[in-house]
Design a protein around this motif. Structure first.
Motif, PDB file in Angstrom:
ATOM      1  N   MET A 174      52.524  41.327  26.919  1.00  0.00           N
ATOM      2  CA  MET A 174      51.184  40.904  27.323  1.00  0.00           C
ATOM      3  C   MET A 174      50.906  39.559  26.661  1.00  0.00           C
ATOM      4  SD  MET A 174      49.328  44.613  26.795  1.00  0.00           S
ATOM      5  CE  MET A 174      47.635  44.064  27.095  1.00  0.00           C
ATOM      6  N   PRO A 175      49.926  38.807  27.141  1.00  0.00           N
ATOM      7  CA  PRO A 175      49.609  37.534  26.485  1.00  0.00           C
ATOM      8  C   PRO A 175      49.329  37.737  24.999  1.00  0.00           C
ATOM      9  CG  PRO A 175      48.472  37.691  28.597  1.00  0.00           C
ATOM     10  CD  PRO A 175      49.093  39.041  28.349  1.00  0.00           C
ATOM     11  N   ALA A 176      49.895  36.869  24.179  1.00  0.00           N
ATOM     12  CA  ALA A 176      49.808  37.043  22.724  1.00  0.00           C
ATOM     13  C   ALA A 176      48.369  37.028  22.226  1.00  0.00           C
ATOM     14  CB  ALA A 176      50.630  35.963  22.026  1.00  0.00           C
ATOM     15  N   ASN A 177      47.525  36.209  22.833  1.00  0.00           N
ATOM     16  CA  ASN A 177      46.140  36.127  22.357  1.00  0.00           C
ATOM     17  C   ASN A 177      45.383  37.438  22.578  1.00  0.00           C
ATOM     18  OD1 ASN A 177      46.181  35.489  25.242  1.00  0.00           O
ATOM     19  ND2 ASN A 177      44.008  35.006  25.035  1.00  0.00           N
ATOM     20  N   VAL A 178      45.739  38.185  23.639  1.00  0.00           N
ATOM     21  CA  VAL A 178      45.104  39.477  23.897  1.00  0.00           C
ATOM     22  C   VAL A 178      45.444  40.461  22.781  1.00  0.00           C
ATOM     23  CG1 VAL A 178      45.058  41.472  25.467  1.00  0.00           C
ATOM     24  CG2 VAL A 178      45.077  39.142  26.394  1.00  0.00           C
TER      25      VAL A 178
END
Length: 328
Positions: A307-311
């Motif tokens: 998943m996107p790292a920032n999430v």
């Protein structure tokens, strides 16, 4: 599909390719792939997120479809409306809802109950009520419980013990005890151990050697010895290597070139290898591999959760993985 000769990522074409998926509901292929529908939405949405275009797909339409896959009897999600609940589709639903900041639409307690009910005495998880077991399903359970913040309810020792029994002499892991090592099963086992903070179970150098040996002369990676290269292993192998902090053990430039060569320069999308038909599965995992390799312009991908790292960072779940630096 004609082999691609481009050496750059065709971002706009890939966005367009994902947007057009499922538009032709009269196509036989659309109906033959209904058992993968919710997974495919996760693959496509994650791909456009890593390409930097999370707004490319309609949020409300996506959330409504996810919720239409809810199996009220089971308390989890099927792959398509009126399909039985399964851990694979349930994890995809949870990942989509987390990325869309819509987890409030979910009866978390019921889903947690469904997940925990599938753990077997051995520690492995069944995928659904019919009983098939696989380390993939164990990873789905661990990933989902982690995203919910409910890992405290998991029998961690039993779970880790099963993974440990799946470890082979070559450092790899199989889909069950005694099964041969496979790159995709290595990912699910290593990622589950990372989430559970039990990477001490891994023989890091031996496994990293085995994973780096998956690279073939053309730069692509295979899933196990004597098999063909395939773009999807760009994620399965690289994700495990990044969790082990060993991505430099493979030739990043050759792998990047291989992934880019599998693009369709006319319609967008990425295939398993140059010249084959594209699909959304390989499009995501090609883009995911390029992100881990530091390809310019891409969003950071968390290799543990895909998943996107920032999430993942926002939820306080980031582990000590390491990708290659993002190139400019």
């Amino acid at each position: 599909m004609a082999p691609s000769t481009t050496d750059v990522l065709l971002t706009d074409l890939h966005i367009s390719y994902v947007q057009k998926l499922g538009q032709n509901k009269d196509d036989l292929t659309y109906h033959l792939t209904s058992h993968l529908r919710l997974n495919a939405i996760y693959w496509g949405f994650t791909a456009v997120c890593i390409l930097g275009r999370p707004d490319a797909l309609d949020r409300d339409e996506m959330i409504d479809f996810v919720m239409s896959c809810w199996d009220e009897e089971a308390g989890a999600f099927g792959a398509h409306p009126d399909h039985d609940a399964h851990l694979l589709s349930t994890l995809s639903a949870i990942q989509i809802l987390v990325m869309q900041d819509a987890l409030d639409r979910l009866d978390v307690d019921r889903v947690v109950k469904f997940i925990l009910s599938l753990q077997q005495p051995s520690g492995v998880f069944a995928g659904d009520k019919w009983g098939e077991v696989d380390t993939r399903f164990l990873y789905c359970a661990v990933n989902a419980l982690s995203l919910f913040g409910r890992l405290d309810l998991l029998d961690k020792e039993r779970t880790v013990g099963y993974i440990e029994r799946c470890r082979n002499y070559d450092g790899g892991f199989g889909n069950s005890v005694g099964a041969e090592s496979h790159s995709a099963q290595v990912f699910v086992c290593v990622a589950a151990l990372a989430i559970l903070d039990r990477l001490d179970v891994v023989d890091v150098d031996t496994l990293a050697w085995w994973l780096s040996e998956r690279q073939l002369p053309n730069g692509g990676l295979n899933g196990r010895p004597e098999k063909l290269e395939d773009v999807c292993y760009s994620f399965w192998v690289l994700s495990a290597l990044s969790i082990l902090n060993k991505v430099p053990w493979i030739d990043a430039d050759k792998l990047s070139s291989f992934i880019l060569s599998a693009q369709d320069p006319e319609g967008g999308g990425i295939a398993d290898r140059p010249g084959d038909m594209v699909d959304v599965f390989h499009t995501l995992f090609g883009v995911a591999g390029l992100s881990i390799l530091g390809y310019p312009g891409l969003v950071d991908l968390d290799p543990v959760y895909c998943m996107p790292a920032n999430v993942i960072e926002t939820r306080g779940l980031r582990k000590n993985w390491q990708a290659l630096p993002r190139r400019q």
